[in-house]
Each structure stands twice: as C-alpha cells, then as structure tokens.
Design a protein around this motif. Sequence first.
Motif, short mmCIF file in Angstrom:
data_model
loop_
_atom_site.label_atom_id
_atom_site.label_comp_id
_atom_site.label_asym_id
_atom_site.label_seq_id
_atom_site.Cartn_x
_atom_site.Cartn_y
_atom_site.Cartn_z
N MET A 1 0.85 -1.18 0.00
CA MET A 1 0.00 0.00 0.00
C MET A 1 0.89 1.24 0.00
O MET A 1 1.78 1.38 0.83
N SER A 2 0.67 2.14 -0.92
CA SER A 2 1.46 3.36 -1.03
C SER A 2 0.98 4.42 -0.05
O SER A 2 -0.21 4.51 0.26
N ASN A 3 1.93 5.23 0.41
CA ASN A 3 1.58 6.34 1.30
C ASN A 3 1.03 7.51 0.50
O ASN A 3 1.44 7.74 -0.63
N VAL A 4 0.14 8.24 1.12
CA VAL A 4 -0.24 9.57 0.67
C VAL A 4 0.36 10.53 1.69
O VAL A 4 0.72 10.12 2.80
N PHE A 5 0.51 11.79 1.32
CA PHE A 5 1.00 12.74 2.31
C PHE A 5 0.44 14.13 2.06
O PHE A 5 -0.03 14.45 0.97
N ILE A 6 0.51 14.91 3.13
CA ILE A 6 0.15 16.32 3.06
C ILE A 6 1.24 17.08 3.82
O ILE A 6 1.76 16.58 4.83
N VAL A 7 1.60 18.25 3.31
CA VAL A 7 2.61 19.09 3.95
C VAL A 7 1.96 20.45 4.21
O VAL A 7 1.42 21.08 3.29
N LEU A 8 2.02 20.87 5.47
CA LEU A 8 1.44 22.15 5.88
C LEU A 8 2.51 23.04 6.47
O LEU A 8 3.52 22.55 7.00
N PRO A 42 -0.42 5.58 5.30
CA PRO A 42 -0.55 4.48 4.34
C PRO A 42 -1.95 4.45 3.72
O PRO A 42 -2.95 4.43 4.44
N GLY A 43 -2.00 4.51 2.40
CA GLY A 43 -3.25 4.28 1.68
C GLY A 43 -4.22 5.43 1.57
O GLY A 43 -4.60 5.82 0.48
N ARG A 44 -4.66 5.97 2.71
CA ARG A 44 -5.74 6.95 2.67
C ARG A 44 -5.63 7.90 3.87
O ARG A 44 -5.47 7.47 4.99
N SER A 71 2.18 21.20 0.03
CA SER A 71 2.21 20.15 -0.98
C SER A 71 1.34 18.99 -0.51
O SER A 71 1.00 18.88 0.67
N LEU A 72 1.02 18.11 -1.47
CA LEU A 72 0.30 16.88 -1.14
C LEU A 72 0.58 15.85 -2.20
O LEU A 72 1.05 16.17 -3.29
N SER A 73 0.31 14.61 -1.86
CA SER A 73 0.49 13.51 -2.80
C SER A 73 -0.68 12.55 -2.65
O SER A 73 -0.93 12.04 -1.56
N GLY A 74 -1.39 12.34 -3.74
CA GLY A 74 -2.56 11.46 -3.75
C GLY A 74 -3.68 12.13 -4.52
O GLY A 74 -3.61 13.31 -4.86
N HIS A 75 -4.71 11.36 -4.78
CA HIS A 75 -5.91 11.90 -5.41
C HIS A 75 -6.74 12.60 -4.33
O HIS A 75 -6.88 12.08 -3.22
N VAL A 76 -7.30 13.74 -4.66
CA VAL A 76 -8.07 14.53 -3.71
C VAL A 76 -9.56 14.34 -3.94
O VAL A 76 -10.03 14.45 -5.08
N ASP A 77 -10.28 14.05 -2.87
CA ASP A 77 -11.74 14.08 -2.86
C ASP A 77 -12.14 15.04 -1.76
O ASP A 77 -11.66 14.92 -0.63
N ASP A 81 -17.64 18.27 4.36
CA ASP A 81 -17.35 17.63 5.64
C ASP A 81 -16.04 16.86 5.69
O ASP A 81 -15.55 16.57 6.78
N GLU A 82 -15.47 16.50 4.53
CA GLU A 82 -14.25 15.69 4.52
C GLU A 82 -13.32 16.08 3.37
O GLU A 82 -13.76 16.37 2.27
N PHE A 83 -12.03 16.02 3.69
CA PHE A 83 -10.96 16.14 2.69
C PHE A 83 -10.22 14.82 2.73
O PHE A 83 -9.75 14.40 3.79
N THR A 84 -10.11 14.14 1.59
CA THR A 84 -9.51 12.81 1.53
C THR A 84 -8.43 12.76 0.47
O THR A 84 -8.61 13.27 -0.64
N LEU A 85 -7.30 12.16 0.83
CA LEU A 85 -6.22 11.85 -0.11
C LEU A 85 -6.13 10.33 -0.20
O LEU A 85 -6.16 9.64 0.82
N HIS A 86 -6.01 9.80 -1.43
CA HIS A 86 -5.92 8.35 -1.60
C HIS A 86 -5.30 8.05 -2.95
O HIS A 86 -5.18 8.92 -3.81
N TRP A 87 -4.90 6.84 -3.12
CA TRP A 87 -4.46 6.33 -4.43
C TRP A 87 -5.49 5.34 -4.91
O TRP A 87 -6.06 4.59 -4.12
#
Length: 89
Positions: A1-8, A42-44, A71-77, A81-87
């Motif tokens: 499972m690949s990691n997603v990330f967010i940088v603030l 990991p994953g989401r 920055s961020l890495s992953g698909h954004v939904d 109510d929710e912010f989601t990063l995932h592959w």
Amino acid sequence: MSNVFIVLQANEDSRAIVEAIVDDNPTAIVNHQPAMVKIDVPGRLVLRRETVEEKIGRDYDLQEMQVHLISLSGHVDETEDEFTLHWND
C-alpha cells in the motif's frame, strides 16, 4: 500500500489541522520540520471538518486549510465535511 501525504506550514493556525489529521488517521506519521509539518499515511488520509472544529473551537471551512498547504500527494476528494487523499489501487 502506497503512502499519501500532506505538507502544511508549521504555524499556530495549522496546529489544529495536524492534530485533527492525527486523530482521524491512527497510522499517520508526523514529521515536524522548522517551517513545515509533513504527514504520511498508508493508503488513505481523511481530514474531517468536525474534528478540526473540535480542535480549533469554532466553525471551520475545510477550504481554509489550503492557505497553509505546501504540498500533497494522492488523489483529492473533497466535500463540505471531509478532505480525503488516496491512491486508486
């Protein structure tokens, strides 16, 4: 499972966002740097508006997070109510 990330940005305003991400994602790995905070999951990664509001003590629009986003890495939904990063695995 690949990691997603967010940088603030590392500032007082993003502290509540980081705390909320950690609460909503028990497998989150937080890396504090002098000017930024990187969070790998990991994953989401899920950020819930309700969790940020609990941390910040006021109403919160998830769009406010983008002011602190580096920055961020992953698909954004995104919803209200929710912010989601995932592959899409």
